[in-house]
Structures are given as structure tokens and as C-alpha cells.
Design a protein around this motif. Structure first.
Motif, short mmCIF file in Angstrom:
data_model
loop_
_atom_site.label_atom_id
_atom_site.label_comp_id
_atom_site.label_asym_id
_atom_site.label_seq_id
_atom_site.Cartn_x
_atom_site.Cartn_y
_atom_site.Cartn_z
N TYR A 9 0.84 -1.19 0.00
CA TYR A 9 0.00 0.00 0.00
C TYR A 9 0.88 1.24 0.00
O TYR A 9 1.84 1.33 0.77
N LEU A 10 0.55 2.20 -0.85
CA LEU A 10 1.33 3.42 -0.98
C LEU A 10 0.46 4.63 -0.63
O LEU A 10 -0.72 4.68 -1.00
N GLU A 11 1.05 5.59 0.07
CA GLU A 11 0.30 6.78 0.46
C GLU A 11 -0.22 7.51 -0.78
O GLU A 11 0.53 7.77 -1.71
N ALA A 12 -1.50 7.85 -0.76
CA ALA A 12 -2.12 8.51 -1.91
C ALA A 12 -2.66 9.89 -1.55
O ALA A 12 -2.66 10.79 -2.39
N GLY A 13 -3.12 10.07 -0.31
CA GLY A 13 -3.69 11.35 0.07
C GLY A 13 -3.99 11.41 1.55
O GLY A 13 -3.95 10.40 2.25
N LYS A 14 -4.31 12.63 2.00
CA LYS A 14 -4.66 12.85 3.40
C LYS A 14 -5.95 13.67 3.45
O LYS A 14 -6.05 14.71 2.80
N ILE A 15 -6.92 13.19 4.22
CA ILE A 15 -8.16 13.93 4.40
C ILE A 15 -7.86 15.11 5.32
O ILE A 15 -7.43 14.92 6.46
N MET A 28 -3.28 3.77 -1.70
CA MET A 28 -3.70 3.03 -2.89
C MET A 28 -2.98 1.69 -2.87
O MET A 28 -1.90 1.56 -2.28
N HIS A 29 -3.59 0.70 -3.47
CA HIS A 29 -2.93 -0.61 -3.59
C HIS A 29 -2.01 -0.54 -4.80
O HIS A 29 -2.38 -0.01 -5.85
N ARG A 30 -0.81 -1.05 -4.64
CA ARG A 30 0.20 -1.01 -5.70
C ARG A 30 -0.34 -1.56 -7.02
O ARG A 30 -0.03 -1.04 -8.08
N ASP A 31 -1.17 -2.57 -6.97
CA ASP A 31 -1.68 -3.21 -8.20
C ASP A 31 -2.76 -2.39 -8.90
O ASP A 31 -3.15 -2.70 -10.02
N ASP A 32 -3.28 -1.35 -8.23
CA ASP A 32 -4.33 -0.53 -8.83
C ASP A 32 -3.79 0.52 -9.79
O ASP A 32 -4.56 1.24 -10.42
N LEU A 33 -2.47 0.64 -9.90
CA LEU A 33 -1.87 1.63 -10.79
C LEU A 33 -0.75 0.96 -11.58
O LEU A 33 0.16 0.39 -10.99
#
Length: 168
Positions: free
Chosen positions: A5-11, A83-88
């Protein structure tokens, strides 16, 4: 080791009265973040379904499934989305910055160990790797003439510095 899992954003806050949240992208762009139908939240990486999203002033306004009130959205403030690494899917010779951090950097000709990648500066024309050695810091342009090979699995990058690049 590659992170699943890779950081994608912060609410960062709520938006409106329907439970939308404002997300600061931690990936390449707000537009990229809007491409995801699902993200993951928290240490357990709980799946979050994105019902809709849009870009607004370099931020993402998103409606998350099951979050229907400003009060529910407020409880998510400061949550990190992954995000999951496999989703991109990445292009060839393109890497996640998180995979590059910590890689050992060696010289192609002498096997000299320059150090480890500590940071990646995105300059526009090309990225620049900040390599921390034992007694100095090197700035390595991420161009084919310099970076000979990048092996994420072994954690080693082989470079051939341009003449004069590391001269004091």
C-alpha cells in the motif's frame, strides 16, 4: 521490500453538507487521485469506496461510501488514504518514489558505494535523486545517461556519473 500500500492522500477537512471530504494528494497529482474507485484507510488498510470525486484547487473533493454527514466526514480528518500497488500500472522505467527511497547507489565501473537514496526531487525536466553518503550528499539526475540500472527487488541502483558531476 516493496510496500503493498502506498500513500495517496490525506483527508484535511470536510466539504459541504453531504459528507464530502477534501483530500490533499500525496501522489503525483489531484487528477491521478481522482482516477481511483477505491482507496484504503488507516493502519488496517480498510477499503474505502469512492462514489465520486473531482479536482478543486489542486485538492480532491470526494464522496466516500457510507459517509453521508459532515459529522461523519469530520471523524475522518487527518486520515491517510492509501492506494494498492496493483491498482496503478506504471510505464517501463518508472518507479514509485517510496520504492526508490533507501535504495543503495553504486558506481557501474568501480562498484564504489555512493550511499542510499534519501529523497527524490521532482524538478520538472527530470527527477533528481538525493543520495546520502557517509560524508557527503550527491545529487544524481535521473536520466538514462547516468542511471544505468534500477533493481527495485534487490534495492540497488547502478549509476555512471557524467564527467565532473561529483567533482568538488
Amino acid at each position: 521490500m516493496k510496500k503493498e500500500y502506498l500513500e495517496a492522500g490525506k483527508i484535511v477537512t470536510t466539504h459541504g453538507i453531504r459528507g464530502e471530504v477534501k483530500i490533499m494528494p500525496l501522489c503525483d497529482s489531484a487528477e491521478l487521485l481522482c482516477e481511483f474507485d477505491r482507496l484504503f484507510m488507516g493502519r488496517n488498510h480498510d477499503e474505502v469506496i469512492i462514489e465520486r470525486s473531482r479536482v478543486f484547487k489542486n485538492m480532491v473533493i470526494a464522496k466516500l461510501q457510507g459517509v453521508d454527514t459532515p459529522e461523519a466526514a469530520e471523524k475522518l480528518r487527518n486520515s491517510i488514504l492509501f492506494m494498492h500497488r496493483d491498482d496503478l500500472e506504471l510505464d517501463e522505467d518508472t518507479y514509485f518514489i517510496q520504492d526508490l527511497i533507501g535504495m543503495e547507489v553504486k558506481d557501474a565501473d568501480t562498484d564504489f558505494r555512493y550511499g542510499e537514496i534519501a529523497d527524490v526531487m521532482q524538478t520538472g525536466a527530470n527527477d533528481v535523486y538525493v543520495v546520502k553518503g557517509t560524508d557527503r550528499e550527491y545529487l544524481v539526475p535521473a536520466i538514462p545517461d547516468v542511471v544505468i540500472s534500477t533493481d527495485i527487488d534487490s534495492g540497488i541502483m547502478i549509476i555512471r556519473p557524467l564527467e565532473g558531476l561529483f567533482d568538488l
